[in-house]
Design a protein around this motif. Structure first.
Motif, PDB file in Angstrom:
ATOM      1  N   VAL A  61      10.686   1.058   4.107  1.00  0.00           N
ATOM      2  CA  VAL A  61       9.250   1.203   3.872  1.00  0.00           C
ATOM      3  C   VAL A  61       8.473   0.225   4.747  1.00  0.00           C
ATOM      4  O   VAL A  61       7.449   0.574   5.335  1.00  0.00           O
ATOM      5  CB  VAL A  61       8.908   0.978   2.381  1.00  0.00           C
ATOM      6  N   ARG A  62       8.976  -1.012   4.835  1.00  0.00           N
ATOM      7  CA  ARG A  62       8.304  -2.035   5.645  1.00  0.00           C
ATOM      8  C   ARG A  62       8.262  -1.608   7.115  1.00  0.00           C
ATOM      9  O   ARG A  62       7.237  -1.774   7.787  1.00  0.00           O
ATOM     10  CB  ARG A  62       9.025  -3.368   5.511  1.00  0.00           C
ATOM     11  N   ARG A  63       9.342  -1.052   7.620  1.00  0.00           N
ATOM     12  CA  ARG A  63       9.403  -0.622   9.018  1.00  0.00           C
ATOM     13  C   ARG A  63       8.347   0.449   9.309  1.00  0.00           C
ATOM     14  O   ARG A  63       7.645   0.390  10.330  1.00  0.00           O
ATOM     15  CB  ARG A  63      10.808  -0.073   9.312  1.00  0.00           C
ATOM     16  N   VAL A  64       8.223   1.410   8.418  1.00  0.00           N
ATOM     17  CA  VAL A  64       7.255   2.487   8.617  1.00  0.00           C
ATOM     18  C   VAL A  64       5.828   1.979   8.424  1.00  0.00           C
ATOM     19  O   VAL A  64       4.899   2.427   9.107  1.00  0.00           O
ATOM     20  CB  VAL A  64       7.578   3.659   7.655  1.00  0.00           C
ATOM     21  N   ALA A  65       5.646   1.018   7.517  1.00  0.00           N
ATOM     22  CA  ALA A  65       4.319   0.425   7.320  1.00  0.00           C
ATOM     23  C   ALA A  65       3.845  -0.259   8.599  1.00  0.00           C
ATOM     24  O   ALA A  65       2.664  -0.165   8.955  1.00  0.00           O
ATOM     25  CB  ALA A  65       4.356  -0.578   6.164  1.00  0.00           C
ATOM     26  N   GLU A 102       0.833  -1.207   0.000  1.00  0.00           N
ATOM     27  CA  GLU A 102       0.000   0.000   0.000  1.00  0.00           C
ATOM     28  C   GLU A 102       0.865   1.253   0.000  1.00  0.00           C
ATOM     29  O   GLU A 102       0.621   2.194  -0.765  1.00  0.00           O
ATOM     30  CB  GLU A 102      -0.921  -0.013   1.226  1.00  0.00           C
ATOM     31  N   LEU A 103       1.886   1.276   0.844  1.00  0.00           N
ATOM     32  CA  LEU A 103       2.775   2.437   0.893  1.00  0.00           C
ATOM     33  C   LEU A 103       3.515   2.630  -0.424  1.00  0.00           C
ATOM     34  O   LEU A 103       3.734   3.761  -0.873  1.00  0.00           O
ATOM     35  CB  LEU A 103       3.798   2.277   2.022  1.00  0.00           C
ATOM     36  N   GLN A 104       3.915   1.538  -1.054  1.00  0.00           N
ATOM     37  CA  GLN A 104       4.699   1.633  -2.282  1.00  0.00           C
ATOM     38  C   GLN A 104       3.909   2.165  -3.473  1.00  0.00           C
ATOM     39  O   GLN A 104       4.487   2.433  -4.526  1.00  0.00           O
ATOM     40  CB  GLN A 104       5.298   0.261  -2.625  1.00  0.00           C
ATOM     41  N   ARG A 105       2.605   2.335  -3.312  1.00  0.00           N
ATOM     42  CA  ARG A 105       1.818   2.976  -4.357  1.00  0.00           C
ATOM     43  C   ARG A 105       2.161   4.460  -4.477  1.00  0.00           C
ATOM     44  O   ARG A 105       1.807   5.115  -5.454  1.00  0.00           O
ATOM     45  CB  ARG A 105       0.324   2.800  -4.082  1.00  0.00           C
TER      46      ARG A 105
END
Length: 205
Positions: A21-25, A6-9
């Motif tokens: 990104v995974r950590r912040v997700a 979702e974030l990588q969109r």
């Protein structure tokens, strides 16, 4: 993985490390779950009514809804930035119910509608009380022409809203997965292409 997807969109995160990104997700997800604790079991529609927010259901989605990224619910803010209107689009929600049914998932219109209402309720909380989720979590380091710089992902609010809605409704499936399953169910002929694309994205994450 689905929260990371979702974030990588967000295009700005194209040069960020997946681990970052995974950590912040995870932070955004956990924030959504923790904020749901005080709202579980409450009538969110009634709460919105008391706050002066109008919730409307429409048979057809708006003209600006794009195929493949269909809008099932939409929150409108007034000039002051406060939420004043939440629209639910029943045709899109019905397609999600039908797509889930194609995978043997028996979900009612009311349940999926409640899931989307809870999602928009989180955005109401962001705009009226809590502030944007991206300002409550760590930044992601992105690469630019002059080295790395911190970026607060705007889609962190979507990740938190997904988690909030699932926690409030007790829905077993992640909203991102629901969207993928509904697309596959509605586009049976393209199923191999869709599943290959989904699997490859998950493998990269």
């Amino acid at each position: 993985m689905l929260d990371t997807a979702e974030l990588q969109r967000e295009r700005a995160l194209a040069t960020a490390d997946v681990d970052d990104v995974r950590r912040v997700a995870v932070q955004a997800h956990d924030l959504g779950v923790s904020r749901a604790a005080q709202w579980c079991g409450k009538d969110l529609l009634e709460c919105l009514g008391h706050a002066g927010v109008v919730v409307s259901s429409h048979k057809c989605s708006p003209d600006w809804s794009v195929s493949g990224v269909e809008i099932a619910a939409y929150t409108t803010r007034d000039a002051s930035g406060h939420v004043c209107l939440i629209d639910l689009f029943e045709d899109v929600i019905e397609r999600k119910v039908q797509g889930l049914a194609a995978f043997g998932v028996d979900a009612s219109m009311d349940l999926v509608k409640d899931l989307h209402l809870a999602h928009e309720f989180y955005h109401y909380l962001e705009f009226s009380q809590l502030g944007l989720t991206c300002d409550s979590i760590d930044a992601v380091q992105v690469r630019g022409l002059f080295g790395r710089k911190p970026h607060h992902p705007s889609r962190a609010g979507e990740v938190a809203a997904h988690a909030f809605a699932r926690a409030c409704i007790g829905f077993p499936f992640h909203p991102v997965l629901i969207d993928v399953m509904s697309r596959m169910g509605a586009q049976g002929a393209d199923f191999p292409v869709l599943i290959d694309d989904f699997v490859s994205r998950m493998e990269r994450i």
